[in-house]
Design a protein around this motif. Structure first.
Motif, PDB file in Angstrom:
ATOM      1  N   ILE A  58      -5.997  -2.707 -11.131  1.00 21.91           N
ATOM      2  CA  ILE A  58      -5.833  -4.118 -11.341  1.00 21.91           C
ATOM      3  C   ILE A  58      -6.680  -4.856 -10.114  1.00 21.91           C
ATOM      4  O   ILE A  58      -7.141  -5.634 -10.167  1.00 21.91           O
ATOM      5  CB  ILE A  58      -4.326  -4.418 -11.329  1.00 21.91           C
ATOM      6  CG1 ILE A  58      -3.645  -3.670 -12.426  1.00 21.91           C
ATOM      7  CG2 ILE A  58      -4.157  -5.904 -11.205  1.00 21.91           C
ATOM      8  CD1 ILE A  58      -2.288  -3.547 -12.440  1.00 21.91           C
ATOM      9  N   ILE A  59      -6.349  -4.062  -8.918  1.00 20.84           N
ATOM     10  CA  ILE A  59      -6.810  -4.887  -7.615  1.00 20.84           C
ATOM     11  C   ILE A  59      -8.311  -4.610  -7.209  1.00 20.84           C
ATOM     12  O   ILE A  59      -8.921  -5.434  -6.677  1.00 20.84           O
ATOM     13  CB  ILE A  59      -6.052  -4.362  -6.285  1.00 20.84           C
ATOM     14  CG1 ILE A  59      -6.227  -2.880  -6.100  1.00 20.84           C
ATOM     15  CG2 ILE A  59      -4.535  -4.821  -6.390  1.00 20.84           C
ATOM     16  CD1 ILE A  59      -5.852  -2.373  -4.947  1.00 20.84           C
ATOM     17  N   GLY A  60      -8.879  -3.693  -7.966  1.00 21.32           N
ATOM     18  CA  GLY A  60     -10.437  -3.439  -8.045  1.00 21.32           C
ATOM     19  C   GLY A  60     -10.654  -3.248  -6.460  1.00 21.32           C
ATOM     20  O   GLY A  60     -10.116  -3.030  -5.378  1.00 21.32           O
ATOM     21  N   PRO A  61     -12.059  -2.908  -6.316  1.00 24.40           N
ATOM     22  CA  PRO A  61     -12.710  -2.540  -4.928  1.00 24.40           C
ATOM     23  C   PRO A  61     -12.399  -3.620  -3.741  1.00 24.40           C
ATOM     24  O   PRO A  61     -12.682  -3.106  -2.690  1.00 24.40           O
ATOM     25  CB  PRO A  61     -14.051  -2.321  -5.241  1.00 24.40           C
ATOM     26  CG  PRO A  61     -14.295  -3.092  -6.442  1.00 24.40           C
ATOM     27  CD  PRO A  61     -13.109  -3.137  -7.274  1.00 24.40           C
ATOM     28  N   SER A  62     -12.004  -4.870  -4.091  1.00 24.90           N
ATOM     29  CA  SER A  62     -12.026  -6.095  -3.182  1.00 24.90           C
ATOM     30  C   SER A  62     -10.578  -6.126  -2.761  1.00 24.90           C
ATOM     31  O   SER A  62     -10.208  -6.618  -1.702  1.00 24.90           O
ATOM     32  CB  SER A  62     -12.390  -7.093  -3.855  1.00 24.90           C
ATOM     33  OG  SER A  62     -11.319  -7.535  -4.845  1.00 24.90           O
ATOM     34  N   GLY A  63      -9.510  -5.302  -3.552  1.00 22.64           N
ATOM     35  CA  GLY A  63      -8.355  -5.196  -3.076  1.00 22.64           C
ATOM     36  C   GLY A  63      -8.094  -3.969  -2.162  1.00 22.64           C
ATOM     37  O   GLY A  63      -8.869  -3.142  -1.793  1.00 22.64           O
ATOM     38  N   ARG A  64      -6.826  -3.809  -1.468  1.00 22.77           N
ATOM     39  CA  ARG A  64      -6.313  -2.825  -0.778  1.00 22.77           C
ATOM     40  C   ARG A  64      -4.890  -2.144  -1.071  1.00 22.77           C
ATOM     41  O   ARG A  64      -4.128  -3.181  -1.617  1.00 22.77           O
ATOM     42  CB  ARG A  64      -6.192  -3.279   0.682  1.00 22.77           C
ATOM     43  CG  ARG A  64      -7.576  -3.681   1.301  1.00 22.77           C
ATOM     44  CD  ARG A  64      -7.538  -3.849   2.951  1.00 22.77           C
ATOM     45  NE  ARG A  64      -6.829  -5.329   2.887  1.00 22.77           N
ATOM     46  CZ  ARG A  64      -5.898  -5.310   3.619  1.00 22.77           C
ATOM     47  NH1 ARG A  64      -5.002  -4.241   4.134  1.00 22.77           N
ATOM     48  NH2 ARG A  64      -5.269  -6.617   3.746  1.00 22.77           N
ATOM     49  N   LEU A  65      -4.845  -1.054  -1.090  1.00 28.53           N
ATOM     50  CA  LEU A  65      -3.506  -0.283  -1.527  1.00 28.53           C
ATOM     51  C   LEU A  65      -2.985   0.761  -0.728  1.00 28.53           C
ATOM     52  O   LEU A  65      -3.976   1.429  -0.104  1.00 28.53           O
ATOM     53  CB  LEU A  65      -3.589   0.428  -3.018  1.00 28.53           C
ATOM     54  CG  LEU A  65      -2.625   1.261  -3.524  1.00 28.53           C
ATOM     55  CD1 LEU A  65      -1.222   0.122  -3.592  1.00 28.53           C
ATOM     56  CD2 LEU A  65      -2.634   2.043  -4.678  1.00 28.53           C
TER      57      LEU A  65
END
Length: 273
Positions: A58-65
């Motif tokens: 959902i967050i893709g490579p531009s997100g952080r988990l």
């Protein structure tokens, strides 16, 4: 979150293979949380990273988990799920919900507990930590077991164990600290959250056959202790009694054991608005 002192590679692997029920509830929670592409997300009690796989898409490579769990064994399995992935935006840490020291202040858009908040020892401290790391306007969500929900599996198993004079123990409930809906609302409010919603939902476990349920008892993490503790000479007899009893729970398509899960959402106030 209670420190995991009973975990082994084998039990972590069993959990990984038998957490579909928790995953489905968590997936519904992700939709309520409205996680978006590019979000910074915290998975508290991430287990073996099953929900993290869903969220990372959902967050893709531009997100952080960031995933955190007290079990070293589960964290190792979570890391393996992302081994070889061409991304550096996902990390997994061994740690406690009550101490998120490696997560900076005001750095998380969405945080969640998927079937893990009832394992947290100091719930007030944990929610204060979540409040600290959320950005203003950030949201936290959770699925957690409701304390007064009847344990229908125990209501089936316990009379049989009593009949055969087998000491049951409390493996299934070890360390669990459930709350009621009003208690959870107060915990959120005391930590400073607003926009609080706590919704009890019936979330039954479904099994296609008595054999599938017995396999669950024998394979699912600590639940396996239920039948493994039974002396071999009477184990098959108890299995047959369980099978007969299960027929009373069978509808046209499955066997259902009900429980109530609290789906909760709260927000950190945004004083800029």
């Amino acid at each position: 979150m209670s420190e995991i002192d009973w975990e082994s590679p084998e039990s972590a692997d069993r959990y990984d293979k038998n957490c579909d029920h928790q995953f489905r509830k968590g997936k519904a929670l992700m939709e309520i949380l409205k996680i978006q592409k590019g979000d910074s997300v915290l998975d508290v009690g991430c287990g073996t990273g099953v929900q993290a796989l869903n969220v990372s898409e959902i967050i893709g490579p531009s997100g952080r988990l960031t995933g955190i769990d007290p079990s070293t064994q589960r964290i190792e399995l979570a890391r393996k799920k992302f081994a070889g992935e061409p991304t550096k935006n996902v990390r997994f840490l061994v740690g406690q919900a009550e101490d998120l020291g490696e997560v900076p202040d005001n750095s998380i858009n969405r945080a969640y507990f998927c079937s893990s908040f009832h394992w947290v020892d100091d719930k007030r401290s944990a929610l204060k930590e979540i409040y600290r790391v959320l950005v203003p306007g950030g949201r936290v969500g959770m699925t957690t077991l409701e304390r007064d929900s009847p344990d229908t599996i125990r209501s089936l198993i316990d009379p049989l164990f009593s009949k055969y004079n087998i000491e049951r123990g409390d493996e299934l409930q070890r360390g669990i600290k459930r709350v009621t809906a009003p208690e959870l609302h107060d915990l959120f409010s005391d930590a400073g959250f607003t926009g609080i919603s706590v919704e009890p939902r019936n979330t039954p476990r479904r099994y296609g056959s008595p054999e599938e349920f017995l396999k669950y008892l024998e394979e699912k993490d600590r639940s396996g202790l239920l039948l493994k503790k039974v002396p071999k000479e009477i184990r098959e007899e108890i299995r047959q009694e369980i099978t007969r009893e299960l027929e009373t729970h069978h509808n046209q398509t499955s066997i259902e054991f009900g429980n109530v899960t609290l789906f909760a959402i709260a927000s950190k106030p945004d004083e800029r608005n």
